[in-house]
Scaffold this motif. Structure first.
Motif, PDB file in Angstrom:
ATOM      1  N   VAL A 241       0.841  -1.204   0.000  1.00  0.00           N
ATOM      2  CA  VAL A 241       0.000   0.000   0.000  1.00  0.00           C
ATOM      3  C   VAL A 241       0.872   1.249   0.000  1.00  0.00           C
ATOM      4  CG1 VAL A 241      -1.664   1.348   1.333  1.00  0.00           C
ATOM      5  CG2 VAL A 241      -1.940  -1.136   1.151  1.00  0.00           C
ATOM      6  N   LYS A 242       1.838   1.284   0.899  1.00  0.00           N
ATOM      7  CA  LYS A 242       2.661   2.481   1.041  1.00  0.00           C
ATOM      8  C   LYS A 242       3.562   2.722  -0.169  1.00  0.00           C
ATOM      9  CE  LYS A 242       2.774   3.113   6.020  1.00  0.00           C
ATOM     10  NZ  LYS A 242       3.653   3.428   7.168  1.00  0.00           N
ATOM     11  N   LEU A 243       3.954   1.650  -0.857  1.00  0.00           N
ATOM     12  CA  LEU A 243       4.798   1.805  -2.039  1.00  0.00           C
ATOM     13  C   LEU A 243       4.095   2.624  -3.117  1.00  0.00           C
ATOM     14  CD1 LEU A 243       7.448   1.152  -3.486  1.00  0.00           C
ATOM     15  CD2 LEU A 243       6.437  -1.029  -4.219  1.00  0.00           C
ATOM     16  N   THR A 244       2.788   2.502  -3.196  1.00  0.00           N
ATOM     17  CA  THR A 244       2.029   3.278  -4.192  1.00  0.00           C
ATOM     18  C   THR A 244       2.060   4.777  -3.897  1.00  0.00           C
ATOM     19  OG1 THR A 244      -0.100   3.109  -3.035  1.00  0.00           O
ATOM     20  CG2 THR A 244       0.467   1.320  -4.543  1.00  0.00           C
ATOM     21  N   LYS A 245       2.376   5.138  -2.654  1.00  0.00           N
ATOM     22  CA  LYS A 245       2.417   6.548  -2.258  1.00  0.00           C
ATOM     23  C   LYS A 245       3.840   7.083  -2.115  1.00  0.00           C
ATOM     24  CE  LYS A 245      -0.707   8.693  -0.929  1.00  0.00           C
ATOM     25  NZ  LYS A 245      -1.659   9.628  -1.581  1.00  0.00           N
ATOM     26  N   LEU A 246       4.830   6.221  -2.279  1.00  0.00           N
ATOM     27  CA  LEU A 246       6.195   6.608  -1.954  1.00  0.00           C
ATOM     28  C   LEU A 246       6.680   7.803  -2.756  1.00  0.00           C
ATOM     29  CD1 LEU A 246       8.807   6.198  -0.412  1.00  0.00           C
ATOM     30  CD2 LEU A 246       9.437   4.401  -2.043  1.00  0.00           C
ATOM     31  N   ASP A 247       6.493   7.801  -4.055  1.00  0.00           N
ATOM     32  CA  ASP A 247       6.979   8.921  -4.861  1.00  0.00           C
ATOM     33  C   ASP A 247       6.269  10.221  -4.486  1.00  0.00           C
ATOM     34  OD1 ASP A 247       8.847   7.433  -6.221  1.00  0.00           O
ATOM     35  OD2 ASP A 247       7.587   7.070  -7.969  1.00  0.00           O
ATOM     36  N   GLU A 248       4.976  10.131  -4.238  1.00  0.00           N
ATOM     37  CA  GLU A 248       4.238  11.332  -3.837  1.00  0.00           C
ATOM     38  C   GLU A 248       4.740  11.854  -2.495  1.00  0.00           C
ATOM     39  OE1 GLU A 248      -0.213  12.465  -2.232  1.00  0.00           O
ATOM     40  OE2 GLU A 248      -0.051  10.912  -3.787  1.00  0.00           O
ATOM     41  N   TRP A 249       4.936  10.957  -1.544  1.00  0.00           N
ATOM     42  CA  TRP A 249       5.425  11.382  -0.236  1.00  0.00           C
ATOM     43  C   TRP A 249       6.856  11.905  -0.312  1.00  0.00           C
ATOM     44  CZ3 TRP A 249       3.379   7.268   3.823  1.00  0.00           C
ATOM     45  CH2 TRP A 249       2.002   7.432   3.949  1.00  0.00           C
ATOM     46  N   ASN A 250       7.677  11.298  -1.161  1.00  0.00           N
ATOM     47  CA  ASN A 250       9.038  11.818  -1.350  1.00  0.00           C
ATOM     48  C   ASN A 250       9.011  13.213  -1.966  1.00  0.00           C
ATOM     49  OD1 ASN A 250      10.353   9.629  -0.225  1.00  0.00           O
ATOM     50  ND2 ASN A 250      10.799   8.638  -2.184  1.00  0.00           N
ATOM     51  N   SER A 251       8.065  13.447  -2.859  1.00  0.00           N
ATOM     52  CA  SER A 251       7.924  14.785  -3.448  1.00  0.00           C
ATOM     53  C   SER A 251       7.524  15.812  -2.390  1.00  0.00           C
ATOM     54  CB  SER A 251       6.883  14.771  -4.570  1.00  0.00           C
ATOM     55  OG  SER A 251       7.330  13.997  -5.667  1.00  0.00           O
ATOM     56  N   ARG A 252       6.667  15.412  -1.474  1.00  0.00           N
ATOM     57  CA  ARG A 252       6.301  16.299  -0.367  1.00  0.00           C
ATOM     58  C   ARG A 252       7.535  16.629   0.475  1.00  0.00           C
ATOM     59  NH1 ARG A 252       0.814  13.794   2.384  1.00  0.00           N
ATOM     60  NH2 ARG A 252      -0.286  13.229   0.482  1.00  0.00           N
ATOM     61  N   ARG A 253       8.338  15.605   0.742  1.00  0.00           N
ATOM     62  CA  ARG A 253       9.565  15.834   1.508  1.00  0.00           C
ATOM     63  C   ARG A 253      10.469  16.837   0.784  1.00  0.00           C
ATOM     64  NH1 ARG A 253      11.133  11.975   5.428  1.00  0.00           N
ATOM     65  NH2 ARG A 253       9.664  10.259   5.721  1.00  0.00           N
ATOM     66  N   ALA A 254      10.617  16.681  -0.519  1.00  0.00           N
ATOM     67  CA  ALA A 254      11.471  17.587  -1.291  1.00  0.00           C
ATOM     68  C   ALA A 254      10.943  19.018  -1.241  1.00  0.00           C
ATOM     69  CB  ALA A 254      11.569  17.101  -2.733  1.00  0.00           C
ATOM     70  N   HIS A 255       9.618  19.157  -1.271  1.00  0.00           N
ATOM     71  CA  HIS A 255       8.994  20.485  -1.184  1.00  0.00           C
ATOM     72  C   HIS A 255       9.315  21.136   0.158  1.00  0.00           C
ATOM     73  CE1 HIS A 255       5.968  23.665  -1.234  1.00  0.00           C
ATOM     74  NE2 HIS A 255       5.474  23.170  -0.106  1.00  0.00           N
ATOM     75  N   ILE A 256       9.192  20.375   1.224  1.00  0.00           N
ATOM     76  CA  ILE A 256       9.481  20.898   2.561  1.00  0.00           C
ATOM     77  C   ILE A 256      10.958  21.269   2.672  1.00  0.00           C
ATOM     78  CG2 ILE A 256       9.540  20.324   5.025  1.00  0.00           C
ATOM     79  CD1 ILE A 256       7.184  18.307   4.277  1.00  0.00           C
ATOM     80  N   ALA A 257      11.827  20.385   2.175  1.00  0.00           N
ATOM     81  CA  ALA A 257      13.266  20.647   2.229  1.00  0.00           C
ATOM     82  C   ALA A 257      13.617  21.931   1.482  1.00  0.00           C
ATOM     83  CB  ALA A 257      14.038  19.468   1.647  1.00  0.00           C
ATOM     84  N   GLU A 258      12.988  22.161   0.337  1.00  0.00           N
ATOM     85  CA  GLU A 258      13.264  23.371  -0.437  1.00  0.00           C
ATOM     86  C   GLU A 258      12.848  24.622   0.335  1.00  0.00           C
ATOM     87  OE1 GLU A 258      14.822  25.704  -3.254  1.00  0.00           O
ATOM     88  OE2 GLU A 258      15.043  23.521  -3.086  1.00  0.00           O
ATOM     89  N   GLN A 259      11.723  24.529   1.042  1.00  0.00           N
ATOM     90  CA  GLN A 259      11.297  25.683   1.845  1.00  0.00           C
ATOM     91  C   GLN A 259      12.280  25.951   2.983  1.00  0.00           C
ATOM     92  OE1 GLN A 259       6.897  24.305   2.071  1.00  0.00           O
ATOM     93  NE2 GLN A 259       6.818  26.523   2.194  1.00  0.00           N
ATOM     94  N   TYR A 260      12.805  24.902   3.572  1.00  0.00           N
ATOM     95  CA  TYR A 260      13.833  25.075   4.599  1.00  0.00           C
ATOM     96  C   TYR A 260      15.087  25.706   3.998  1.00  0.00           C
ATOM     97  CZ  TYR A 260      11.397  22.036   8.025  1.00  0.00           C
ATOM     98  OH  TYR A 260      10.518  21.501   8.914  1.00  0.00           O
ATOM     99  N   LEU A 261      15.520  25.191   2.868  1.00  0.00           N
ATOM    100  CA  LEU A 261      16.757  25.678   2.258  1.00  0.00           C
ATOM    101  C   LEU A 261      16.645  27.157   1.893  1.00  0.00           C
ATOM    102  CD1 LEU A 261      17.627  22.636  -0.034  1.00  0.00           C
ATOM    103  CD2 LEU A 261      18.903  23.382   1.985  1.00  0.00           C
ATOM    104  N   GLN A 262      15.476  27.552   1.424  1.00  0.00           N
ATOM    105  CA  GLN A 262      15.271  28.955   1.078  1.00  0.00           C
ATOM    106  C   GLN A 262      15.074  29.829   2.305  1.00  0.00           C
ATOM    107  OE1 GLN A 262      12.078  29.243  -1.767  1.00  0.00           O
ATOM    108  NE2 GLN A 262      13.126  28.004  -3.304  1.00  0.00           N
ATOM    109  N   GLY A 263      14.346  29.296   3.284  1.00  0.00           N
ATOM    110  CA  GLY A 263      13.997  30.096   4.455  1.00  0.00           C
ATOM    111  C   GLY A 263      15.090  30.233   5.481  1.00  0.00           C
ATOM    112  N   LEU A 264      16.009  29.262   5.520  1.00  0.00           N
ATOM    113  CA  LEU A 264      17.051  29.262   6.543  1.00  0.00           C
ATOM    114  C   LEU A 264      18.405  29.695   6.008  1.00  0.00           C
ATOM    115  CD1 LEU A 264      14.793  27.532   7.868  1.00  0.00           C
ATOM    116  CD2 LEU A 264      16.570  26.026   8.732  1.00  0.00           C
TER     117      LEU A 264
END
Length: 366
Positions: A241-264
């Motif tokens: 089940v979770k494998l079907t969501k892995l790429d989407e969840w990884n994309s969310r992680r990348a989005h959050i990381a980018e906001q940190y990189l820009q904001g910090l």
């Protein structure tokens, strides 16, 4: 508003219907060990990792250990390992009877520094065990060139890097074999323990299958001395089940990381993660460095922001390897990282408001 480091409840609620259905499917089938769910997950995860074979095992440490056993590592054999990693990487080598030979990390990526590997190779070296730390691939081209020159095996510890890419190739397919962990905190996490081996080597895959199940293909017929390390049906069903969501969840992680990189980016004395242009990190962790980590950690806690330290004690200074001859100063870069690194909250279910709280905390000064 508090910002917890992890949120397991949110990940369950997003997939509640599918996970509950997977549970019911396994329970109604009445088959709990090495059945259809494991077979299906192995095929799906192999395809995802761009490899021919996947073998489900009990956990990530077992995955690495069984790879080394399948490669017939014996007492006296040396395995190159990162000095900067979780101790499980080293323990796998020790369990197989080998000797871990640490190499310092690259100060920018925190992964093993390929430029230092060659100096650590001896006539007893059999393999390089690479860790894709924090979800970021190591420099696999440089490592594979060295391995080929000295006829060494390359093993990937991909426990933190499900879905990461090195030059558009998935981790898990970049060496002779790879070990994955499905510990609940991982990007692809089970609801309990679990692990897997991926490889394109048919003989190694066959040997790992034997080793995980008492050395047996047919019940009561034991070809070799094996172990009991099997991914169970229930965890395999959840992982499917979770494998079907892995790429989407990884994309969310990348989005959050980018906001940190820009904001910090303007935060004084805080070193942010560096990602080479050939790497696609899946941001298992967002790790910053700060010389006065303890005070920062305490201040974040008082502000309601959860953090963790990955990892406070390098393996060579742990009690597990106290008799190996290493001491403080043996691996200065790894030791400095252990004193300064701090992981900020980063998971697929952090809200935009929570991200802003963290960014604003750093921007206000501390």
């Amino acid at each position: 508003m508090k910002v917890p480091f992890l949120n397991f409840e949110a990940s369950y609620l997003e997939l509640q219907e599918e996970l509950d259905s997977a549970y019911q499917r396994v329970m109604k089938a009445g088959w709990y060990i090495l059945g259809r769910e494991v077979e299906a997950f192995e095929a799906e995860f192999a395809a995802y990792c761009q490899t021919k074979y996947c073998i489900g095992v009990g956990n990530g440490l077992d995955a690495l250990h069984l790879i080394l056993r399948a490669m017939e590592i014996v007492t006296g054999d040396e395995i190159i390992v990162p000095a900067n990693t979780y101790i499980a990487t080293w323990l796998a080598v020790s369990y197989a009877g080998g000797t871990p030979v640490p190499v310092e990390p690259d100060e920018r990526t925190y992964n093993i520094n390929p430029q230092l590997i060659e100096a650590a190779i001896t006539e007893r070296t059999k393999a390089i065990l690479v860790v894709h730390l924090y979800g970021q691939p190591a420099d696999m081209d440089a490592i594979n060139v060295i391995a080929k020159r000295y006829n060494l095996k390359v093993i990937e510890d991909a426990a933190q890097a499900h879905g990461a890419r090195f030059k558009n190739r998935r981790v898990g397919s970049l060496g002779d074999a790879a070990g994955f962990s499905f510990y609940p905190t991982k990007n692809l996490g089970a609801i309990g323990d679990g692990g897997a081996v991926t490889t394109n080597d048919v003989d190694l895959a066959d040997k790992v299958r034997l080793l995980r199940n008492y050395g047996s293909r047919i019940k009561y017929e034991n070809e070799i001395q094996g172990y009991n390390s099997r991914l169970d049906e229930l965890q395999a069903a959840f992982l499917r089940v979770k494998l079907t969501k892995l790429d989407e969840w990884n994309s969310r992680r990348a989005h959050i990381a980018e906001q940190y990189l820009q904001g910090l980016v303007r935060t004084a004395n805080v070193a942010l993660p560096f990602v080479p242009n050939w790497a696609e990190s899946v941001w298992h962790l967002f790790v910053v460095r700060y010389p006065k980590r303890h005070s920062l950690e305490q201040d974040l806690h008082q502000s309601g922001i959860g953090t963790l330290i990955h990892y406070p004690i390098p393996p060579h200074l742990s009690g597990a390897y106290i008799g190996s001859g290493w001491h403080e100063g043996s691996f200065a870069i790894a030791e400095q990282l252990a004193k300064e690194v701090l992981s900020l909250p980063l998971h697929p279910h952090i809200t935009e408001e929570q991200i802003s709280i963290i960014v604003n905390y750093f921007n206000k000064g501390f």
